[in-house]
Motif scaffolding. Structure first.
Motif, PDB file in Angstrom:
ATOM      1  N   THR A 132     -97.897   5.343 -22.423  1.00 18.65           N
ATOM      2  CA  THR A 132     -96.575   4.864 -21.765  1.00 18.65           C
ATOM      3  C   THR A 132     -95.908   5.824 -20.899  1.00 18.65           C
ATOM      4  O   THR A 132     -95.403   5.606 -20.491  1.00 18.65           O
ATOM      5  N   ASP A 133     -96.505   6.744 -21.472  1.00 17.28           N
ATOM      6  CA  ASP A 133     -96.185   8.370 -20.145  1.00 17.28           C
ATOM      7  C   ASP A 133     -96.276   8.542 -19.099  1.00 17.28           C
ATOM      8  O   ASP A 133     -96.100   9.568 -18.268  1.00 17.28           O
ATOM      9  N   ALA A 134     -97.682   7.534 -19.060  1.00 15.94           N
ATOM     10  CA  ALA A 134     -98.520   7.602 -18.309  1.00 15.94           C
ATOM     11  C   ALA A 134     -97.396   7.826 -16.453  1.00 15.94           C
ATOM     12  O   ALA A 134     -96.409   7.282 -16.466  1.00 15.94           O
ATOM     13  N   VAL A 135     -97.808   8.968 -15.409  1.00 12.68           N
ATOM     14  CA  VAL A 135     -97.306   9.341 -14.435  1.00 12.68           C
ATOM     15  C   VAL A 135     -97.666   8.293 -13.271  1.00 12.68           C
ATOM     16  O   VAL A 135     -99.115   8.772 -13.166  1.00 12.68           O
ATOM     17  N   PRO A 136     -97.403   7.696 -12.739  1.00  5.02           N
ATOM     18  CA  PRO A 136     -97.900   6.921 -11.029  1.00  5.02           C
ATOM     19  C   PRO A 136     -98.057   7.751  -9.916  1.00  5.02           C
ATOM     20  O   PRO A 136     -97.091   8.657  -9.588  1.00  5.02           O
TER      21      PRO A 136
ATOM     22  N   ARG B  81     -95.202   6.011   0.878  1.00  2.00           N
ATOM     23  CA  ARG B  81     -95.823   5.670   2.138  1.00  2.00           C
ATOM     24  C   ARG B  81     -97.350   4.136   1.543  1.00  2.00           C
ATOM     25  O   ARG B  81     -97.151   3.353   1.898  1.00  2.00           O
ATOM     26  N   MET B  82     -98.015   5.144   1.068  1.00  2.00           N
ATOM     27  CA  MET B  82     -99.244   4.650   0.077  1.00  2.00           C
ATOM     28  C   MET B  82     -98.739   3.909  -0.703  1.00  2.00           C
ATOM     29  O   MET B  82     -99.061   2.436  -0.806  1.00  2.00           O
ATOM     30  N   ALA B  83     -97.645   3.840  -1.776  1.00  2.00           N
ATOM     31  CA  ALA B  83     -97.459   3.070  -2.971  1.00  2.00           C
ATOM     32  C   ALA B  83     -96.821   1.837  -2.235  1.00  2.00           C
ATOM     33  O   ALA B  83     -96.496   0.156  -2.937  1.00  2.00           O
ATOM     34  N   GLU B  84     -95.978   1.410  -1.087  1.00  2.00           N
ATOM     35  CA  GLU B  84     -95.662   0.335   0.020  1.00  2.00           C
ATOM     36  C   GLU B  84     -97.179  -0.454   0.312  1.00  2.00           C
ATOM     37  O   GLU B  84     -96.823  -1.917   0.204  1.00  2.00           O
ATOM     38  N   GLU B  85     -97.639   0.349   0.904  1.00  2.00           N
ATOM     39  CA  GLU B  85     -98.780   0.008   1.157  1.00  2.00           C
ATOM     40  C   GLU B  85    -100.335  -0.628   0.461  1.00  2.00           C
ATOM     41  O   GLU B  85    -101.229  -1.332  -0.007  1.00  2.00           O
ATOM     42  N   HIS B  86     -99.831  -0.563  -0.657  1.00  2.00           N
ATOM     43  CA  HIS B  86    -101.571  -0.145  -1.688  1.00  2.00           C
ATOM     44  C   HIS B  86    -101.293  -0.213  -3.362  1.00  2.00           C
ATOM     45  O   HIS B  86    -100.135  -0.261  -3.469  1.00  2.00           O
ATOM     46  N   GLU B  87    -101.855  -1.404  -3.802  1.00  2.00           N
ATOM     47  CA  GLU B  87    -101.885  -0.929  -5.502  1.00  2.00           C
ATOM     48  C   GLU B  87    -102.566   0.047  -6.106  1.00  2.00           C
ATOM     49  O   GLU B  87    -102.779   1.115  -4.882  1.00  2.00           O
ATOM     50  N   LEU B  88    -102.184   0.941  -7.077  1.00  2.00           N
ATOM     51  CA  LEU B  88    -102.568   1.772  -7.423  1.00  2.00           C
ATOM     52  C   LEU B  88    -104.346   2.403  -6.979  1.00  2.00           C
ATOM     53  O   LEU B  88    -105.108   3.465  -7.358  1.00  2.00           O
ATOM     54  N   ASP B  89    -104.726   0.808  -7.906  1.00  2.00           N
ATOM     55  CA  ASP B  89    -106.266   0.543  -7.977  1.00  2.00           C
ATOM     56  C   ASP B  89    -107.090   0.442  -6.891  1.00  2.00           C
ATOM     57  O   ASP B  89    -108.170   0.177  -6.633  1.00  2.00           O
ATOM     58  N   ASP B  90    -106.965   0.913  -5.609  1.00  2.00           N
ATOM     59  CA  ASP B  90    -106.924  -0.146  -4.302  1.00  2.00           C
ATOM     60  C   ASP B  90    -108.158   1.106  -3.718  1.00  2.00           C
ATOM     61  O   ASP B  90    -108.148   2.134  -4.136  1.00  2.00           O
ATOM     62  N   VAL B  91    -108.957   0.728  -3.471  1.00  2.00           N
ATOM     63  CA  VAL B  91    -110.359   1.541  -2.709  1.00  2.00           C
ATOM     64  C   VAL B  91    -110.033   1.910  -1.384  1.00  2.00           C
ATOM     65  O   VAL B  91    -110.040   0.993  -1.239  1.00  2.00           O
ATOM     66  N   ILE B  92    -109.298   3.017  -1.040  1.00  2.00           N
ATOM     67  CA  ILE B  92    -109.575   3.864  -0.185  1.00  2.00           C
ATOM     68  C   ILE B  92    -110.441   4.666   1.044  1.00  2.00           C
ATOM     69  O   ILE B  92    -110.991   5.375   0.040  1.00  2.00           O
TER      70      ILE B  92
END
Length: 92
Positions: free
Chosen positions: A5-9, A81-92
């Motif tokens: 629960t302490d993990a930081v995005p 910008r990345m947070a608005e356009e993608h989910e964490l696990d989106d492959v880019i």
């Protein structure tokens, strides 16, 4: 890292190729406020060595460094910008 629960995005803000060593990719992920970052180095062992890079990660706070003032605004802008356009696990 286990589910914590302490993990930081953190979000991908920079991808560069090392000038010093061949086949080394440097990935920098940052928090959306630009204050903390995570640097990952990935060595590619062959041309067929393909590993996905995701838009973001959940990072252990102990693995995060503090950004310099000169990088903070740029990292914040790109992470937001990345947070608005993608989910964490989106492959880019």
């Amino acid at each position: 890292m286990t589910e914590d629960t302490d993990a930081v995005p953190v979000w991908l803000v920079e991808r560069t190729y090392s000038d010093d060593e061949q086949n080394l990719i440097i990935l920098v992920y940052a928090t959306t406020d630009g204050e903390r970052y995570l640097r990952k180095e990935r060595a590619l062992t062959s041309f067929s060595d393909v590993r996905d890079t995701t838009a973001g990660l959940l990072a252990d706070p102990e693995n995060l460094g503090w950004t310099s003032e000169e990088d903070r605004e740029r990292y914040a802008s790109e992470a937001q910008r990345m947070a608005e356009e993608h989910e964490l696990d989106d492959v880019i």
